[in-house]
Scaffold this active site. Structure first.
Site, PDB file in Angstrom:
ATOM      1  N   CYS A 112      -3.681 -37.405-115.902  1.00 47.15           N
ATOM      2  CA  CYS A 112      -2.913 -36.252-116.386  1.00 47.15           C
ATOM      3  C   CYS A 112      -3.095 -36.038-117.885  1.00 47.15           C
ATOM      4  O   CYS A 112      -2.703 -36.892-118.680  1.00 47.15           O
ATOM      5  CB  CYS A 112      -1.441 -36.469-116.034  1.00 47.15           C
ATOM      6  SG  CYS A 112      -0.321 -35.304-116.787  1.00 47.15           S
ATOM      7  N   CYS A 115       0.214 -35.717-119.887  1.00 43.58           N
ATOM      8  CA  CYS A 115       0.861 -37.029-120.015  1.00 43.58           C
ATOM      9  C   CYS A 115       0.358 -37.749-121.262  1.00 43.58           C
ATOM     10  O   CYS A 115       1.126 -38.387-121.973  1.00 43.58           O
ATOM     11  CB  CYS A 115       0.588 -37.881-118.782  1.00 43.58           C
ATOM     12  SG  CYS A 115       1.283 -37.225-117.263  1.00 43.58           S
TER      13      CYS A 115
END
Length: 187
Positions: A112, A115
């Site tokens: 991600c 993230c």
């Protein structure tokens, strides 16, 4: 149009089998971007102007020392990021559900991109609120059972727990001010 006037040139000669950088203000790298109203920026190209190989230095100049064979490029960014402890299936109950005081848990995944942008922010918050708030991260790829139990459908998701009860959730990579305002509600 943005222009970078100083660049690094790497070359290898028969006399020097190692690569050494040469800084030159005549080497130019130009990137031009045009913007139309309502349109995303377009990349118009990259131009690199190479210089001829520099002439050898006069004999009265000191010789350049070769780079050591162990030379490499080291990222300074890894030193600036604060590591947040990881929580797993085995440690979830003791670290989050039975913790005294508020606990912030960042649900994330290694693949991600957002993230990775919020990791340093959570690290800063962990340092700022040390003693008042415990911060952990949980990989949804490594611990899918807990992510499913709390209905995590998007990462990054940040949840705040107090006495084992979920109090709030923030979904997505949000600014630090948003996280700070949410944390302050529970302190």
């Amino acid at each position: 149009m943005a222009t970078i006037t100083d660049s690094i040139v790497l070359y290898s000669s028969a006399q020097n089998s190692y690569l050494r950088p040469v800084i030159s203000s005549r080497l130019a790298l130009s990137i031009s971007v045009r913007r139309r109203l309502g349109a995303l920026p377009e990349f118009r190209g990259l131009r690199v102007h190479l210089l001829p190989k520099p002439s050898p230095a006069p004999s009265n100049f000191p010789k350049a020392r070769p780079f050591p064979s162990t030379a490499g490029i080291v990222s300074q960014a890894q030193d600036t990021t604060l590591d947040v402890p990881t929580v797993t299936d085995r440690t979830w109950n003791s670290l989050v559900l039975k913790a005294d005081g508020p606990v912030l848990v960042e649900f994330w995944a290694p693949w991600c991109g957002p993230c990775r942008t919020i990791h340093p922010v959570v690290g800063e918050l962990a340092k700022e609120y040390a003693g008042k708030l415990k911060c952990f991260k949980l990989s949804t790829d490594d611990t899918p059972s807990i992510a499913t139990q709390y209905g995590i459908r998007s990462v990054p998701t940040i949840m705040i727990f107090i006495n084992g009860e979920k109090k709030d959730a923030i979904i997505g990579a949000v600014p630090k001010t948003t996280l700070t305002a949410t944390i302050e509600k529970f302190l």
